[in-house]
Design a protein around this motif. Structure first.
Motif, PDB file in Angstrom:
ATOM      1  N   VAL A  70     -20.112  60.639  31.688  1.00  0.00           N
ATOM      2  CA  VAL A  70     -20.414  61.153  30.354  1.00  0.00           C
ATOM      3  C   VAL A  70     -19.844  60.281  29.241  1.00  0.00           C
ATOM      4  N   GLU A  71     -18.920  59.375  29.591  1.00  0.00           N
ATOM      5  CA  GLU A  71     -18.329  58.526  28.552  1.00  0.00           C
ATOM      6  C   GLU A  71     -17.907  57.200  29.162  1.00  0.00           C
ATOM      7  N   ARG A  88     -15.117  58.423  31.639  1.00  0.00           N
ATOM      8  CA  ARG A  88     -14.892  59.832  31.991  1.00  0.00           C
ATOM      9  C   ARG A  88     -16.098  60.370  32.748  1.00  0.00           C
ATOM     10  N   ILE A  89     -15.790  61.127  33.805  1.00  0.00           N
ATOM     11  CA  ILE A  89     -16.805  61.860  34.556  1.00  0.00           C
ATOM     12  C   ILE A  89     -16.841  63.291  34.017  1.00  0.00           C
ATOM     13  N   LYS A 208      -8.820  62.899  37.968  1.00  0.00           N
ATOM     14  CA  LYS A 208      -9.612  61.727  38.352  1.00  0.00           C
ATOM     15  C   LYS A 208     -10.947  61.660  37.639  1.00  0.00           C
ATOM     16  N   THR A 209     -11.284  62.672  36.857  1.00  0.00           N
ATOM     17  CA  THR A 209     -12.486  62.549  36.029  1.00  0.00           C
ATOM     18  C   THR A 209     -12.241  61.573  34.881  1.00  0.00           C
ATOM     19  N   GLU A 210     -10.963  61.255  34.619  1.00  0.00           N
ATOM     20  CA  GLU A 210     -10.616  60.166  33.690  1.00  0.00           C
ATOM     21  C   GLU A 210     -10.292  58.934  34.518  1.00  0.00           C
ATOM     22  N   ILE A 211     -11.105  57.905  34.398  1.00  0.00           N
ATOM     23  CA  ILE A 211     -10.936  56.671  35.180  1.00  0.00           C
ATOM     24  C   ILE A 211     -10.124  55.693  34.348  1.00  0.00           C
ATOM     25  N   MET A 229     -25.295  59.105  37.495  1.00  0.00           N
ATOM     26  CA  MET A 229     -24.542  59.864  38.488  1.00  0.00           C
ATOM     27  C   MET A 229     -23.748  58.874  39.336  1.00  0.00           C
ATOM     28  N   VAL A 230     -22.491  59.191  39.571  1.00  0.00           N
ATOM     29  CA  VAL A 230     -21.656  58.331  40.404  1.00  0.00           C
ATOM     30  C   VAL A 230     -21.189  59.159  41.598  1.00  0.00           C
ATOM     31  N   VAL A 231     -20.994  58.460  42.714  1.00  0.00           N
ATOM     32  CA  VAL A 231     -20.548  59.129  43.939  1.00  0.00           C
ATOM     33  C   VAL A 231     -19.323  58.393  44.473  1.00  0.00           C
TER      34      VAL A 231
END
Length: 409
Positions: A70-71, A88-89, A208-211, A229-231
């Motif tokens: 998302v960012e 950010r996820i 971990k949604t903040e990389i 989308m990331v996996v």
């Protein structure tokens, strides 16, 4: 007819022998090129290899959680610091899971406090029952003594006996109640431990949604776009690589060296690196790592094995970028004040290595001891400086024999 063919072949052979004799011993002789044995200040031998520039330290950054990007906060080529948020996820699901896990832990802790209260109450009841048991046991003992003396009616003795039995039963019941309360408390504490672990996992997933950047460096590759989308990687299935952060304060030339040359290398050997992108500039460096095993071969056809060798570049390298192609010369040997001859001038004759020395219009095969090879020259020993020798042509050298007459081209 057959006799004519045999005679013809014999004549041709005789003519060929005469021609060969004329070539070797005729006044004209074999046409050759000559040079003189020369002494050089320094003969240097190199191993050459090609490869690419790589950062000494780099990190391929993926995502430890699955979701939508998302960012995206950086661009390719941007400098970043360790700990800086790069992307950010979508945190909605992870945030909900973390909140639910925290609420579950809160409820379990309340149950645990209630169970602890029950344990304390059961322990108090047991202590009280034991106290009554002691008193009833003492009363029963006195009643027994009075009964033996005929001083206590049977009805009173039966009351004392019943009171003692009741007290023992109450102790057993209180002990059982305490045991159940303790088991309940233990189970509650175990559920709390599991709940806290789940809460920790949920908080970790949310974090971990903040990389963030693991090292200081530069974003040298950016493969993701906002909204994708990331996996995360699972077993043999690789996850999404969002970007690569490279520490460009130190870079290596990573090259592939042929198996015939790798055994000549050692860590610390000096090297010169040239880049196709900067043809007029040379970088110096030293070998810092030599592969212990050959690189995997691509395809099914047999090919010469190659080994990965890393050369650490020195000087101003911050402007270099990973992936630039390069050629490397690694200095493996050097001889000062060495006698040299052209490499092709050295031939094999009757199992010996040597050169053809010019002697009165002919050649004399002279054995020599060879040393290191530097470019198109080779070090020799066993022959005097300035001696004139045959240096070519290549095919003529291979056919030349000791004593052949020659003439200089």
């Amino acid at each position: 007819m057959r006799g004519r063919i045999i005679i013809g072949v014999g004549v041709l052979a005789a003519i060929g022998g005469v021609a060969t004799f004329a070539m070797r011993s005729g006044s004209s002789g074999v046409e050759v090129e000559t040079t003189k044995v020369a002494r050089v200040d320094a003969l240097q031998s190199y191993v050459t290899a090609s490869g690419e520039i790589v950062a000494t330290r780099y990190a391929d950054i993926g995502s430890a959680v699955m979701g939508r990007l998302v960012e995206l906060m950086v661009k390719e080529g941007e400098a970043v610091k360790a700990g800086q948020v790069l992307a950010r996820i979508d945190p909605v699901q992870a945030s909900s899971s973390a909140a639910a896990a925290a609420a579950s832990v809160g409820a379990l802790e309340a149950d645990s406090r209630a169970s602890a209260t029950q344990v304390r109450a059961a322990q108090a009841a047991l202590d009280e029952a034991k106290s009554r048991e002691v008193e009833s046991s003492a009363s029963l003992t006195r009643a027994q003594e009075l009964q033996r003396g005929g001083l206590l009616p049977q009805s009173e003795f039966d009351k004392a006996s019943l009171a003692a039995s009741t007290a023992r039963a109450q102790v057993a019941a209180a002990a059982a109640a305490l045991d159940r309360a303790q088991q309940t408390l233990t189970s509650s504490e175990r559920r709390i431990t599991q709940g806290r672990a789940e809460s920790t996992r949920a908080r970790d997933a949310l974090a971990k949604t903040e990389i963030t950047a693991p090292i200081d460096g530069v974003v040298t590759r950016l493969d993701a776009e906002q909204g994708e989308m990331v996996v995360m990687g699972v077993q043999n299935q690789p996850g999404t690589i969002l970007m690569t952060v490279s520490d460009l304060s130190a870079v290596n030339a990573e090259v592939k060296v042929a198996e015939a040359d790798v055994m000549r290398l050692s860590n610390g050997f000096a090297a010169t690196v040239t880049l196709e992108a900067l043809p007029l500039q040379k970088f110096v460096g030293r070998v810092v790592e030599i592969g212990a095993s050959a690189l995997p071969q691509v395809g099914t056809q047999a090919a010469a094995r190659e080994f990965r060798v890393k050369v650490r570049l020195e000087g101003a390298v911050a402007a270099l970028r990973p992936g630039l192609t390069c050629d490397t010369e690694i200095l493996v040997a050097e001889r000062k004040n060495a006698l040299t001859v052209p490499l092709q001038a050295v031939v094999e004759q009757n199992g010996k290595t040597g050169v053809f020395v010019m002697r009165d219009g002919g050649v004399q095969f002279t054995p020599v001891t060879i040393g290191i090879i530097g470019g198109l020259s080779i070090e020799v020993d066993g022959i005097a400086d300035g001696t004139e020798i045959v240096s070519g042509p290549f095919q003529t050298l291979r056919d030349l024999r000791d004593g052949d007459r020659v003439r200089v081209r």
